[in-house]
Design a protein around this motif. Structure first.
Motif, PDB file in Angstrom:
ATOM      1  N   ARG B 106       6.920  41.646  26.113  1.00 14.14           N
ATOM      2  CA  ARG B 106       6.339  42.196  27.271  1.00 14.14           C
ATOM      3  C   ARG B 106       5.246  41.578  27.730  1.00 14.14           C
ATOM      4  NH1 ARG B 106       4.274  47.819  25.442  1.00 14.14           N
ATOM      5  NH2 ARG B 106       2.603  46.681  24.633  1.00 14.14           N
ATOM      6  N   GLN B 107       4.539  40.715  26.891  1.00 12.31           N
ATOM      7  CA  GLN B 107       3.380  40.213  27.232  1.00 12.31           C
ATOM      8  C   GLN B 107       3.891  38.956  28.065  1.00 12.31           C
ATOM      9  OE1 GLN B 107       0.930  39.266  23.858  1.00 12.31           O
ATOM     10  NE2 GLN B 107      -0.510  38.012  25.036  1.00 12.31           N
ATOM     11  N   LEU B 110       4.623  39.642  31.738  1.00  9.74           N
ATOM     12  CA  LEU B 110       3.569  40.304  32.337  1.00  9.74           C
ATOM     13  C   LEU B 110       2.921  38.660  32.750  1.00  9.74           C
ATOM     14  CD1 LEU B 110       2.213  43.368  30.740  1.00  9.74           C
ATOM     15  CD2 LEU B 110       3.466  43.145  32.779  1.00  9.74           C
ATOM     16  N   PRO B 114       2.093  39.650  36.829  1.00  9.11           N
ATOM     17  CA  PRO B 114       1.256  40.691  36.087  1.00  9.11           C
ATOM     18  C   PRO B 114       1.460  41.916  36.897  1.00  9.11           C
ATOM     19  CG  PRO B 114      -0.090  38.956  37.107  1.00  9.11           C
ATOM     20  CD  PRO B 114       1.467  38.409  37.166  1.00  9.11           C
ATOM     21  N   ARG B 115       1.974  41.915  37.990  1.00  8.50           N
ATOM     22  CA  ARG B 115       2.179  43.212  38.726  1.00  8.50           C
ATOM     23  C   ARG B 115       3.401  44.160  38.247  1.00  8.50           C
ATOM     24  NH1 ARG B 115       1.168  39.391  43.136  1.00  8.50           N
ATOM     25  NH2 ARG B 115      -0.465  40.350  44.650  1.00  8.50           N
ATOM     26  N   LEU B 117       3.264  45.406  35.466  1.00  7.51           N
ATOM     27  CA  LEU B 117       2.790  45.923  34.313  1.00  7.51           C
ATOM     28  C   LEU B 117       3.451  47.382  34.165  1.00  7.51           C
ATOM     29  CD1 LEU B 117       0.579  46.128  31.769  1.00  7.51           C
ATOM     30  CD2 LEU B 117      -0.934  47.287  33.505  1.00  7.51           C
ATOM     31  N   GLU B 125       9.530  51.745  23.211  1.00  2.00           N
ATOM     32  CA  GLU B 125       8.451  52.505  23.982  1.00  2.00           C
ATOM     33  C   GLU B 125       9.087  53.074  25.144  1.00  2.00           C
ATOM     34  OE1 GLU B 125       6.002  49.576  26.489  1.00  2.00           O
ATOM     35  OE2 GLU B 125       4.678  51.143  26.816  1.00  2.00           O
ATOM     36  N   ALA B 156       5.297  54.520  33.240  1.00  2.00           N
ATOM     37  CA  ALA B 156       3.947  53.975  33.157  1.00  2.00           C
ATOM     38  C   ALA B 156       2.665  54.922  32.934  1.00  2.00           C
ATOM     39  CB  ALA B 156       3.549  52.970  34.186  1.00  2.00           C
ATOM     40  N   ARG B 159       2.144  56.352  29.558  1.00  2.00           N
ATOM     41  CA  ARG B 159       1.796  55.622  28.541  1.00  2.00           C
ATOM     42  C   ARG B 159       0.459  56.057  27.984  1.00  2.00           C
ATOM     43  NH1 ARG B 159       3.102  49.770  31.053  1.00  2.00           N
ATOM     44  NH2 ARG B 159       4.545  48.977  29.633  1.00  2.00           N
ATOM     45  N   ARG B 160      -0.497  56.614  28.790  1.00  3.73           N
ATOM     46  CA  ARG B 160      -1.666  57.318  28.330  1.00  3.73           C
ATOM     47  C   ARG B 160      -1.545  58.242  27.038  1.00  3.73           C
ATOM     48  NH1 ARG B 160      -3.359  60.728  33.679  1.00  3.73           N
ATOM     49  NH2 ARG B 160      -2.436  58.815  34.593  1.00  3.73           N
ATOM     50  N   LEU B 161      -0.202  58.855  27.034  1.00  4.35           N
ATOM     51  CA  LEU B 161       0.021  59.912  26.122  1.00  4.35           C
ATOM     52  C   LEU B 161       0.431  59.330  24.812  1.00  4.35           C
ATOM     53  CD1 LEU B 161       2.082  62.442  28.314  1.00  4.35           C
ATOM     54  CD2 LEU B 161      -0.610  62.405  27.669  1.00  4.35           C
ATOM     55  N   ARG B 162       0.469  58.027  24.669  1.00  3.05           N
ATOM     56  CA  ARG B 162       0.802  57.523  23.248  1.00  3.05           C
ATOM     57  C   ARG B 162       0.277  56.086  23.201  1.00  3.05           C
ATOM     58  NH1 ARG B 162       4.464  53.472  23.271  1.00  3.05           N
ATOM     59  NH2 ARG B 162       5.783  54.031  21.562  1.00  3.05           N
ATOM     60  N   THR B 163       0.063  55.655  22.094  1.00  3.06           N
ATOM     61  CA  THR B 163      -0.461  54.289  21.848  1.00  3.06           C
ATOM     62  C   THR B 163       0.770  53.214  21.279  1.00  3.06           C
ATOM     63  OG1 THR B 163      -1.040  54.784  19.467  1.00  3.06           O
ATOM     64  CG2 THR B 163      -2.677  54.825  21.170  1.00  3.06           C
ATOM     65  N   SER B 164       0.580  52.020  21.992  1.00  2.00           N
ATOM     66  CA  SER B 164       1.374  50.837  21.412  1.00  2.00           C
ATOM     67  C   SER B 164       1.143  50.570  20.095  1.00  2.00           C
ATOM     68  CB  SER B 164       1.414  49.679  22.706  1.00  2.00           C
ATOM     69  OG  SER B 164       2.630  49.009  22.747  1.00  2.00           O
TER      70      SER B 164
END
Lengths: 458, 205
Positions: B106-107, B110, B114-115, B117, B125, B156, B159-164
């Motif tokens: 994923r990194q 990006l 980067p766009r 994301l 995930e 996306a 994503r705030r609802l979980r942690t990677s």
């Protein structure tokens, strides 16, 4: 070092004299136990001249005896006399060994000799003392009788017969213990004071405020859970969450006319907890209903993204180099979305240049327009120049100072660095303060107080 | 192998890109399994979803690794005529949804773009995020739901609802026993189910 400092050093290092006391006591006990008990029997001998009929003669005789008495003391500890005693009693000792057990000294200004004989057995000590006295009387008579005369002009009388010692003369447990404890406590206290003098780290909030030239706006106690997880639950009633709520509130009191809204969190050296401060301050502000942007501006050792479990790989460096817009790389965090996080992005070869760039200035202005607070997690100030250029772009710098770790010189140099570029330090956070430290109670985080508020009236 | 230019033939479809390291095990299997599942879900209309795969350090031109190929066949996929490709920026730019095998991939994606994301997820995930999309209706609706990238944007936002974490990775079976290839293949098939369901639902809406 004045008296107050000494008292503080002892309060902080109280365990050192305590340990000294314990070790001293143990050493004394060990010495006492390892020493075989010995007994000393004492006998007193009186020296006089025999043919004295007038007072004047008695006086002269006394003077003679006083002069002689030093020689008699030597005589008492002579091999010759010892050999006779060994022969008399049939002792299993060489004369030399016996000599070392005899102690003879004139009682000063008198014609009295005090003789002490030491032996593991009290009876034996008494027996030897008695024999020594008897043999001595005989020996003096032999030595002092002039050639041709029948009697000696000097007479030695045993007037204090050898006693039977009831308690050992050594070891003396009470004395040993007293000496051990006194030495232990003394060495311990001295160590505590010296250590405090050699310790150049900052511990006192007032001192930090003084050195940093900015008020202490937060004190965060050591918290193992926080160290593992790096973030607090801003709504919990825990000590750390409470500390960050305080910090967040205090921040809003700073400079009410032009409140600082774009803040850089930094420290003198790495590992002073600045990322944890930045992350949790941002979480606390977001929880208080502020719109917050948290920027991972430490481009060398970024931590924010991994602390928060966000997506790594795109972020600040992309925005600064024009590869992406900030909206494209910002990541919302938390359920209500009040906090957005911008990661560091791919590693850049020139972090200092990027952070001080016009693009950075433009980005901060853009973020300022859309958020109540912009928090930047910056690199440390002393080892690299990255943060210095950034410091002038922000409204203020918040310093994280690690209790008992950051030194006074480091805080001073940090202040000088920031002053040189004209940056403004708005406050400092004293971080990772030991829970037992007196600061914790002074700042109202006393555990006992929190646990039983009703009893605090007493 | 088709030239990159040929891919940008105007197509109203949905572009799905799988990324791993060599493009001969995980992403290759994911590509073929996804195609298979889409055919089952959409029938002839499956052609409107373009499925590609590429590797960050691809063994360019290679076929699928034999162990992965046998797992793939057993799971109903087709391992014929596959050539490994190297990941290029354009593939990422064009893709509506980029699914990688690990966070490292994923990194890397990006790093190229980067766009991307909000369109790039690890497969695990993504499977977790679409589950979150199902849970509280309407909580994560954002603007832009209509376009082909609406699904990725909603994912996306969730994503705030979980942690990677390391849980998001499907480990590399390369150099491992056939058992490792089987495990990787089964994980991929399992994660693809819910994600492709959402892709199909999104295309239908």
């Amino acid at each position: 070092m004045d008296f107050g400092e000494m008292v503080r050093a002892l309060r902080r290092g109280w365990w050192m004299p305590a340990l000294g006391l314990l070790l001293g006591g143990l050493a004394a006990a060990a010495i006492t136990l390892m020493t075989t008990a010995v007994y000393t029997s004492h006998t007193q001998l009186f020296v006089s001249t025999t043919d004295s009929s007038s007072t004047a003669e008695v006086f002269q005789g006394n003077q003679f005896a006083e002069k002689r008495i030093a020689s008699y003391a030597e005589l008492l500890t002579s091999q010759e006399l010892a050999a006779r005693v060994v022969a008399d009693l049939g002792l299993d000792l060489t004369p030399g060994e016996l000599v070392s057990r005899i102690d003879a000294a004139p009682v000063s200004g008198t014609v009295v000799l005090d003789v002490g004989v030491t032996d593991p057995s009290p009876e034996q000590a008494q027996r030897i003392a008695r024999t020594v006295a008897d043999e001595f009387v005989t020996a003096v008579e032999e030595l002092e009788t002039p050639a041709g005369a029948l009697t000696s002009p000097v007479k030695v009388t045993v007037f204090g017969a050898a006693d039977l010692p009831g308690s050992p003369s050594a070891p003396q447990p009470v004395l040993n213990l007293a000496v051990g404890l006194v030495i232990g406590v003394g060495v311990g206290a001295a160590t505590a004071v010296v250590r405090a003098r050699l310790d150049r780290s900052v511990k006192d909030p007032d001192e930090v405020a003084d050195l940093a030239g900015a008020p202490i706006i937060g004190v965060v106690l050591r918290d193992d859970a926080l160290e593992d997880d790096h973030r607090i639950d801003p709504q919990s009633s825990g000590r750390s969450a409470e500390a960050y709520r305080h910090l967040q509130t205090n921040l809003q009191f700073l400079d009410v006319d032009t409140p600082p809204r774009v803040l850089m969190v930094s420290s003198a050296m790495p590992s002073e907890g600045k990322t944890t401060v930045a992350v949790n301050l941002a979480l606390s502000l977001a929880d208080a209903g502020k719109r917050v942007a948290l920027i991972e501006a430490d481009l060398r050792r970024p931590r924010v993204i991994s602390y928060l479990g966000l997506v790594d790989g795109a972020g600040l460096t992309n925005v600064l180099t024009g590869q992406a817009q900030v909206e494209e790389v910002e990541q919302p965090y938390g359920k209500d979305g009040a906090l957005v996080v911008v990661g560091a992005g791919p590693t850049a070869p020139n972090p200092a240049q990027l952070l001080a760039s016009g693009a950075m200035r433009a980005l901060l202005e853009e973020l300022r327009a859309g958020h109540d607070y912009v928090i930047l997690d910056a690199p440390p100030l002393l080892p690299v120049a990255d943060a210095t250029g950034l410091a002038v772009l922000v409204d203020g710098v918040l310093l994280s100072v690690r209790h008992g770790n950051t030194t006074k010189e480091q805080v001073q140099r940090t202040r000088a660095t920031l002053d040189r570029v004209g940056a403004r330090t708005i406050g400092a956070v004293l971080n990772i303060v030991p829970v037992r430290d007196d600061i914790s109670s002074a700042y109202g985080y006393d555990r006992e107080y929190a646990a039983q508020p009703a009893s605090s009236a007493g | 192998m088709t030239a990159p230019g040929a891919e940008s033939v105007p197509s109203p479809g949905y572009r799905l890109l799988f990324v791993c390291t060599g493009n001969i095990c995980r992403s290759a299997a994911a590509e073929r399994l996804a195609r298979r599942q889409l055919e089952a879900l959409l029938g002839a209309a499956a052609a409107s979803v373009l499925v590609h795969s590429a590797g960050t350090r691809a063994a360019v031109g290679s076929a699928i690794h034999p162990d992965s190929a046998s797992v793939l066949r057993r799971l109903g996929g087709d391992d014929e005529q596959f050539t490994a490709r190297r990941l290029r920026r354009q593939m990422v730019t064009e893709a509506d949804l980029v699914l990688t095998m690990t966070r490292e991939h994923r990194q890397a994606v990006l790093g190229l773009e980067p766009r991307a994301l909000s369109r790039t997820f690890t497969l695990r995930e993504a499977a977790d995020l679409v589950r979150l999309l199902d849970a509280p209706p309407g909580t994560t609706r954002t603007a832009g739901d209509g376009g082909p990238r609406g699904l990725a944007l909603r994912m996306a936002a969730a994503r705030r609802l979980r942690t990677s974490s390391a849980e998001d990775d499907i480990v590399d079976p390369m150099g491992g026993p056939p058992e490792a290839h089987r495990r990787a293949g089964e994980s991929i098939a399992e994660c693809l189910g819910p994600v492709l369901d959402h892709v199909v639902r999104h295309l239908g809406s």
